[in-house]
Enzyme design. Sequence first.
Site, PDB file in Angstrom:
ATOM      1  N   ASP A 123      31.922  26.437  49.946  1.00 51.68           N
ATOM      2  CA  ASP A 123      30.303  27.229  49.326  1.00 51.68           C
ATOM      3  C   ASP A 123      29.936  26.830  47.122  1.00 51.68           C
ATOM      4  O   ASP A 123      28.903  26.205  47.229  1.00 51.68           O
ATOM      5  CB  ASP A 123      30.110  28.568  48.948  1.00 51.68           C
ATOM      6  CG  ASP A 123      29.579  28.926  51.497  1.00 51.68           C
ATOM      7  OD1 ASP A 123      29.450  27.497  51.597  1.00 51.68           O
ATOM      8  OD2 ASP A 123      30.627  30.133  50.779  1.00 51.68           O
ATOM      9  N   GLY A 124      31.517  26.629  46.952  1.00 49.38           N
ATOM     10  CA  GLY A 124      30.986  26.659  45.356  1.00 49.38           C
ATOM     11  C   GLY A 124      31.136  25.172  45.197  1.00 49.38           C
ATOM     12  O   GLY A 124      30.839  24.728  44.017  1.00 49.38           O
ATOM     13  N   ASN A 208      22.800  31.365  43.706  1.00 44.22           N
ATOM     14  CA  ASN A 208      23.573  32.690  44.046  1.00 44.22           C
ATOM     15  C   ASN A 208      23.206  33.617  42.942  1.00 44.22           C
ATOM     16  O   ASN A 208      22.105  35.056  43.552  1.00 44.22           O
ATOM     17  CB  ASN A 208      24.953  32.994  44.476  1.00 44.22           C
ATOM     18  CG  ASN A 208      25.170  31.900  45.223  1.00 44.22           C
ATOM     19  OD1 ASN A 208      24.088  32.302  46.558  1.00 44.22           O
ATOM     20  ND2 ASN A 208      26.767  32.330  45.973  1.00 44.22           N
ATOM     21  N   ASP A 238      29.489  49.519  36.184  1.00 40.04           N
ATOM     22  CA  ASP A 238      29.922  48.260  35.667  1.00 40.04           C
ATOM     23  C   ASP A 238      28.976  46.898  35.004  1.00 40.04           C
ATOM     24  O   ASP A 238      29.524  46.085  35.044  1.00 40.04           O
ATOM     25  CB  ASP A 238      31.410  47.530  36.848  1.00 40.04           C
ATOM     26  CG  ASP A 238      31.895  49.080  36.999  1.00 40.04           C
ATOM     27  OD1 ASP A 238      32.403  49.441  36.263  1.00 40.04           O
ATOM     28  OD2 ASP A 238      32.521  48.501  37.801  1.00 40.04           O
TER      29      ASP A 238
END
Length: 367
Positions: A123-124, A208, A238
């Site tokens: 996917d990267g 993404n 966070d």
Amino acid sequence: MQADMKFNHCVQQQALENSDNKVWKWHIQDPASQRLTWNKPPKSVLVVKKIQDASLLQPFKELCVFLTEQKNMIVYVESKVLADTAIAGDESFGAVIQKFCTFREDLDDISNRVDFIICLGGDGTLLYASSLFQESVPPVMAFHLGSLGFLTPFKFDTYQSQVTQIIEGNTAIILRSRLRVRVVKKGIIVTNGDSEGSRKSMQYQVLNEVVVDRGPSSYLSNVDLFLDGHLITTVQGDGVIVSTPTGSTAYAVAAGASMIHPNVPAIMITPICPHSLSFRPIVVPAGVELKIMLSRDARNTAWVSFDGRKRQEICHGDSITITTSCFPVPSICFRDPVNDWFESLSQCLHWNVRKKQNYLSSEEEEF
């Protein structure tokens, strides 16, 4: 090359005449019917390979030989791919390398030279291919040669027939929306002891998600979130994830968000470990403008990244503006948008996988 495709959430209005008056009707194209067709046969292809992965060397060489010698395609490859000694030192592959057209990331513009893209990796690799094009993206065919493979529906075993089918055209396609992100950083220039403000602007196309987090600080992040110019909430936790439907199955789902099919025109806002029991992920319409800034009383700076890259610090006075991009990623389907997506959910994320209950006989039902 011209692909026959339209953005899902673009609405067309059509006037129909009858004997008495005009009747206006709204028509929305069925996303499941989107097809990739060619006005003329494609001549050039960009092959994107995951760097420093020895397992991809043989598939890469086989594919490039097939494209150049059997399909007479012009093959574009990044210069750093050919810097691999296992490729550069292969004498039998040297004749093929001489036919390549090479380019360098962030230096050479190939947006008008490539008809379609083939990705070899996970996917990267697809995310990286998307980042190479800041405007129109050629159709992408992604082979599953990585670890997860949620966005890579093709298997390399039968690559020759599959690539041939793509070159011939008339295949299903899904338009994965991207986010257009603009980061404005406020700096200080000191001249002869006098200080004055300056602003530096950077723009990114994100497939993404955009992630804003507290970085190395031990304090909660404290950022204000605006929607179309109106302050809607302050994120204390966070951080926050702003994602596309494609990105909903990445970091967002790990942070508790729902999974959204890529054909749904939307933007997801997902808090990361919020210090509030009632702060749930929300979905807003595609096209709205989100703006993120440090709160005035924030104790620390924040950090932002775009599809896991270009990470940078955000200080007071800086701003991040996010909206839906006009340039989606046309992702070629193995079967069709619906079946491919649910296949990925099942195979990669094991969605709703459990052992089935045993059948009850009529005698057992009595107890």
